[in-house]
Design an enzyme around this catalytic site. Sequence first.
Site, PDB file in Angstrom:
ATOM      1  N   ARG A   1      -0.198   4.281  17.434  1.00  0.00           N
ATOM      2  CA  ARG A   1      -0.687   5.284  16.480  1.00  0.00           C
ATOM      3  C   ARG A   1      -0.433   6.719  16.913  1.00  0.00           C
ATOM      4  O   ARG A   1       0.040   7.539  16.112  1.00  0.00           O
ATOM      5  CB  ARG A   1      -2.170   5.066  16.155  1.00  0.00           C
ATOM      6  CG  ARG A   1      -2.491   3.721  15.493  1.00  0.00           C
ATOM      7  CD  ARG A   1      -1.470   3.318  14.477  1.00  0.00           C
ATOM      8  NE  ARG A   1      -1.862   2.147  13.690  1.00  0.00           N
ATOM      9  CZ  ARG A   1      -1.057   1.523  12.858  1.00  0.00           C
ATOM     10  NH1 ARG A   1       0.194   1.931  12.703  1.00  0.00           N
ATOM     11  NH2 ARG A   1      -1.475   0.487  12.172  1.00  0.00           N
TER      12      ARG A   1
ATOM     13  N   ASP B   1      -7.607   2.733  12.703  1.00  0.00           N
ATOM     14  CA  ASP B   1      -6.326   3.431  12.622  1.00  0.00           C
ATOM     15  C   ASP B   1      -6.415   4.777  11.903  1.00  0.00           C
ATOM     16  O   ASP B   1      -5.766   5.741  12.286  1.00  0.00           O
ATOM     17  CB  ASP B   1      -5.277   2.528  11.971  1.00  0.00           C
ATOM     18  CG  ASP B   1      -4.838   1.417  12.914  1.00  0.00           C
ATOM     19  OD1 ASP B   1      -4.796   1.673  14.129  1.00  0.00           O
ATOM     20  OD2 ASP B   1      -4.560   0.298  12.444  1.00  0.00           O
TER      21      ASP B   1
ATOM     22  N   SER C   1      -3.475  -9.561   7.121  1.00  0.00           N
ATOM     23  CA  SER C   1      -2.978  -8.212   7.360  1.00  0.00           C
ATOM     24  C   SER C   1      -2.389  -8.202   8.770  1.00  0.00           C
ATOM     25  O   SER C   1      -3.065  -8.557   9.733  1.00  0.00           O
ATOM     26  CB  SER C   1      -4.137  -7.211   7.261  1.00  0.00           C
ATOM     27  OG  SER C   1      -3.793  -6.037   7.945  1.00  0.00           O
TER      28      SER C   1
ATOM     29  N   ASP D   1       0.812  -1.225   0.000  1.00  0.00           N
ATOM     30  CA  ASP D   1       0.000   0.000   0.000  1.00  0.00           C
ATOM     31  C   ASP D   1       0.840   1.267   0.000  1.00  0.00           C
ATOM     32  O   ASP D   1       0.665   2.148  -0.836  1.00  0.00           O
ATOM     33  CB  ASP D   1      -0.927   0.037   1.232  1.00  0.00           C
ATOM     34  CG  ASP D   1      -2.070  -0.956   1.125  1.00  0.00           C
ATOM     35  OD1 ASP D   1      -2.409  -1.357  -0.001  1.00  0.00           O
ATOM     36  OD2 ASP D   1      -2.623  -1.316   2.183  1.00  0.00           O
TER      37      ASP D   1
HETATM   38  N1  ARG Z   1      -8.014  -4.176  15.607  1.00  0.00           N
HETATM   39  C1  ARG Z   1      -6.813  -3.579  16.111  1.00  0.00           C
HETATM   40  C2  ARG Z   1      -7.060  -2.131  16.441  1.00  0.00           C
HETATM   41  O1  ARG Z   1      -7.946  -1.523  15.919  1.00  0.00           O
HETATM   42  C3  ARG Z   1      -5.644  -3.753  15.189  1.00  0.00           C
HETATM   43  C4  ARG Z   1      -5.762  -3.042  13.861  1.00  0.00           C
HETATM   44  C5  ARG Z   1      -4.661  -3.336  12.876  1.00  0.00           C
HETATM   45  N2  ARG Z   1      -4.634  -4.718  12.550  1.00  0.00           N
HETATM   46  C6  ARG Z   1      -4.032  -5.265  11.477  1.00  0.00           C
HETATM   47  N3  ARG Z   1      -4.056  -6.543  11.394  1.00  0.00           N
HETATM   48  N4  ARG Z   1      -3.460  -4.567  10.550  1.00  0.00           N
HETATM   49  O2  ARG Z   1      -6.329  -1.580  17.224  1.00  0.00           O
END
Ligand code: ARG
Length: 420
Positions: free
Chosen positions: A93, A122, A173, A13
Amino acid sequence: MSTVVLAYSGGLDTSVAIRWIKEKYDLDVIALTIDVGNDRDLPAIAERARQIGAVKALIVDGRADFVRYFVWPALQAGAVYEGQYPLATALARPLIARLMVEVARAEGAVAVAHGCTGKGNDQVRFDVSINTLAPDLKIIAPVREWSMTRDNEIAYAAEQGIPISVTSASPYSVDQNLWGRSVECGILEDPWAEPPSDVYAWTVAPDGKTPQEPTYVEITFQNGIPVALNGEEVDGVTLIETLNKLAGEHGIGRIDHIENRLVGIKSREIYEAPSATILLAANQALESLTLSRDQARFKEIVAGEYARLIYNGQWYSALHQDLAAYVQSTQRFVSGVVRMKLYNGHSAVVGRKSEHSLYSHSLATYDTGDQFDHNAALGFIKLWGLPLTTQAQAQLLPSIGVEENLLKSSTIQLLDGKTK
Ligand code: ARG
């Protein structure tokens, strides 16, 4: 030429995004790769960014800051989302957002960019944090803006001559940092499907492959923060890495969570969080020794709120400052040692001690040396039960026959659907 700072992971990406931003927005891209303990070949990632066309590729080691300012406060708070998720992704984040803003300022950029989709948490965490810290910076989210499938992206990359290492064999992912690893997509989107073994990378399956003998580890805490392992002082990053490895070998820290995303979707994520699992349990064990009953009860409420605000992207809020101040205060006596046993997918607290312990052997013991005033219990019981006996006599007992049992007439009838 104006520039944009792109949070660059090296994946498909954000690699495609370097070229796409240039085309769509005519901005020079500065790739910023932040190490929060993701175990990647960072120089190779920066080199790829340059090859694709980034005017600059920066690497920032954010691990120590991540632990000190994000992970430890969350540990002290006991922050676990919906009782299951120790918040690894969510905690990184706001740090990444802060570093993006800092680099954007230093480089005089007009915008920042990230590779989040339009369906997840995110994007909210990044955008809200960036808007809060630097309202004048434009935010570009290519993946949210373009309508390309994964195959479209691969085709675009081929057409543009973008060198990508599509390890597209992985249907998942994955996001990871020191505090944990998050995995979604593929077969995991079926909540009935047991996670296949290739989902896991940090933990050994606790079905016969973990060590036959348990491992014991002693964790020393100072004000709720772990500072030593087996009596040896270590820095936070090393401590977390060491425990991830140790507990991972014993299959500890696998979490299968159907979670409620902020954007209203239920999603299924598999987490691996060996260190977080152990340290959260150890911190709580020490709290059970050093906090009063009422402090512990109130802190449980705060922990839930703290977890929610981390999950929901509200790190840079006044509410967070207020809760953090409370949490810091709760940890002032949470110092001592916790002894844990790691075995076959489980960690158990088997011992705890603290200079500030509220545990009094002479009050607790059933053996000789008992100092507890047994006679005082009678008066206590009388007063504690006074509102109940008063109410029963005034309201509950008169409405039923004297012979009838109070329990029978109320609770059982209620459960049987007969009201009185
Ligand atoms: N569900 C988790 C959150 O919102 C992780 C998100 C990212 N997960 C990923 N497999 N890329 O904090």
